[in-house]
Enzyme design. Sequence first.
Site, PDB file in Angstrom:
ATOM      1  N   CYS A  33       0.732  -1.183  -0.020  1.00 47.48           N
ATOM      2  CA  CYS A  33      -0.004   0.124   0.114  1.00 47.48           C
ATOM      3  C   CYS A  33       0.781   1.272   0.042  1.00 47.48           C
ATOM      4  CB  CYS A  33      -0.916  -0.028   1.076  1.00 47.48           C
ATOM      5  SG  CYS A  33       0.146   0.232   2.846  1.00 47.48           S
ATOM      6  N   ASP A  35       2.319   2.763   2.627  1.00 49.99           N
ATOM      7  CA  ASP A  35       2.522   3.394   3.759  1.00 49.99           C
ATOM      8  C   ASP A  35       3.837   3.173   4.291  1.00 49.99           C
ATOM      9  OD1 ASP A  35      -0.161   4.104   4.041  1.00 49.99           O
ATOM     10  OD2 ASP A  35      -0.791   2.295   5.005  1.00 49.99           O
ATOM     11  N   CYS A 102      -0.621  -5.157   7.197  1.00 54.16           N
ATOM     12  CA  CYS A 102      -0.398  -4.191   7.761  1.00 54.16           C
ATOM     13  C   CYS A 102       0.710  -4.333   8.962  1.00 54.16           C
ATOM     14  CB  CYS A 102      -1.415  -3.179   8.203  1.00 54.16           C
ATOM     15  SG  CYS A 102      -2.961  -3.224   7.142  1.00 54.16           S
TER      16      CYS A 102
HETATM   17 FE1  FES Z   1      -1.156   0.245   4.316  1.00 60.28          FE
HETATM   18 FE2  FES Z   1      -2.358  -0.912   6.352  1.00 60.28          FE
HETATM   19  S1  FES Z   1      -3.293  -0.195   4.503  1.00 60.28           S
HETATM   20  S2  FES Z   1      -0.124  -0.468   6.228  1.00 60.28           S
END
Ligand code: FES
Length: 127
Positions: A33, A35, A102
Amino acid sequence: MYNETVMDHFEHPRNVGEMEDPTVVVEVGSSECGDRMKLYLKIEDDVIVDVSFKTLGCAAAIASSSQATEMIKGKTIEEAWNLTNMDVVEALGGLPEPKIHCSVIAEDAIRRAINFYRKDQGLEPWK
Ligand code: FES
């Protein structure tokens, strides 16, 4: 969607923020994602004496980062290396299936930080 433990770590993350004199700092991104997590470790005699983090991510990533830092503080680098994302998920009392990935970001950051430290000591990185 999230249980009380996860919400508590998300709303009141432990060990959050920058560290002034870390032994090692790493930043990792989730391949799923995008992040990101920045992890700071202070290591003395192969023991993680202090840890902090900053995570730009979803609630599950922040809760996992918080829980993982609690689980490695005071531990040897070998114990921290052996911590898996599923150990963190279990300690949190579970995450919804689509959010399991995640928790991987914290495991990745811890392992990368430990290997930076090992390389710095002239040691072979662990695999
Ligand atoms: Fe990216 Fe949870 S959606 S770490």
